[in-house]
Design a protein around this motif. Structure first.
Motif, PDB file in Angstrom:
ATOM      1  N   ASN A  43       0.818  -1.208   0.000  1.00 52.40           N
ATOM      2  CA  ASN A  43       0.000   0.000   0.000  1.00 52.40           C
ATOM      3  C   ASN A  43       0.855   1.263   0.000  1.00 52.40           C
ATOM      4  N   VAL A  44       1.904   1.268   0.799  1.00 52.16           N
ATOM      5  CA  VAL A  44       2.808   2.425   0.855  1.00 52.16           C
ATOM      6  C   VAL A  44       3.529   2.589  -0.478  1.00 52.16           C
ATOM      7  N   LEU A  82       2.552   1.698  -3.396  1.00 52.17           N
ATOM      8  CA  LEU A  82       1.605   2.160  -4.426  1.00 52.17           C
ATOM      9  C   LEU A  82       1.399   3.667  -4.342  1.00 52.17           C
ATOM     10  N   VAL A  83       1.328   4.193  -3.150  1.00 46.47           N
ATOM     11  CA  VAL A  83       1.069   5.623  -2.973  1.00 46.47           C
ATOM     12  C   VAL A  83       2.266   6.460  -3.419  1.00 46.47           C
ATOM     13  N   ARG A 103      -0.537  12.430  -1.911  1.00 47.62           N
ATOM     14  CA  ARG A 103      -1.151  11.756  -0.765  1.00 47.62           C
ATOM     15  C   ARG A 103      -0.124  11.309   0.265  1.00 47.62           C
ATOM     16  N   TYR A 132       1.090   8.041   4.687  1.00 45.39           N
ATOM     17  CA  TYR A 132       0.678   7.637   3.342  1.00 45.39           C
ATOM     18  C   TYR A 132      -0.823   7.389   3.388  1.00 45.39           C
ATOM     19  N   TYR A 147      -3.739   5.800   1.792  1.00 52.26           N
ATOM     20  CA  TYR A 147      -4.138   4.759   0.844  1.00 52.26           C
ATOM     21  C   TYR A 147      -5.637   4.523   1.052  1.00 52.26           C
ATOM     22  N   HIS A 148      -6.459   5.085   0.200  1.00 47.28           N
ATOM     23  CA  HIS A 148      -7.924   5.060   0.331  1.00 47.28           C
ATOM     24  C   HIS A 148      -8.308   5.590   1.709  1.00 47.28           C
ATOM     25  N   HIS A 173      -4.731   5.576   6.698  1.00 46.26           N
ATOM     26  CA  HIS A 173      -3.615   6.495   6.853  1.00 46.26           C
ATOM     27  C   HIS A 173      -2.521   5.715   7.560  1.00 46.26           C
TER      28      HIS A 173
END
Length: 110
Positions: A36-37, A39-40, A47, A58, A60-61, A64
């Motif tokens: 997830n990190v 990807l951001v 973001r 970060y 992610y949707h 946080h």
């Protein structure tokens, strides 16, 4: 690929608050949070927020994820309130809206 470490408090919160992750192993949670990190970072650098001198958050949707020195120190799931599908459909019909997400299931004419 370098994996993030996850402290126990963040791991437990992640398991309890994120749907479908209640029974995952610590290693699986670590891999998912790292993904997830990662990807951001390149996809949505806007973001990534600074939270103190050495920490970054970060987004992610709804999650946080706070990272400091390669370690996930905090995870916050900002669950948004969900609205009643039934009320959503009722209002949409009353207002004459035809292109709604749940319309196909509840109305013959489309």
């Amino acid at each position: 690929m370098k994996m993030l470490k996850v402290i126990n408090d963040a791991l437990n919160y992640y398991r309890e608050s994120v749907k479908g992750n209640k029974s995952i192993t610590a290693e699986q949670a670590r891999v998912k949070l790292t993904r997830n990190v990662k990807l951001v970072q390149p996809e949505a650098p806007e973001r990534v927020l600074r939270s103190g001198i050495f920490s970054k958050v970060y987004m992610y949707h709804d999650l946080h994820i706070t990272v400091r020195n390669g370690k996930v120190i905090k995870v916050v799931n900002l669950k948004r309130p969900r609205f009643s599908k039934k009320r959503y459909i009722e209002l949409s019909k009353a207002l004459g809206i035809k292109d709604i997400k749940y319309y196909r299931k509840h109305c013959a004419a489309r």
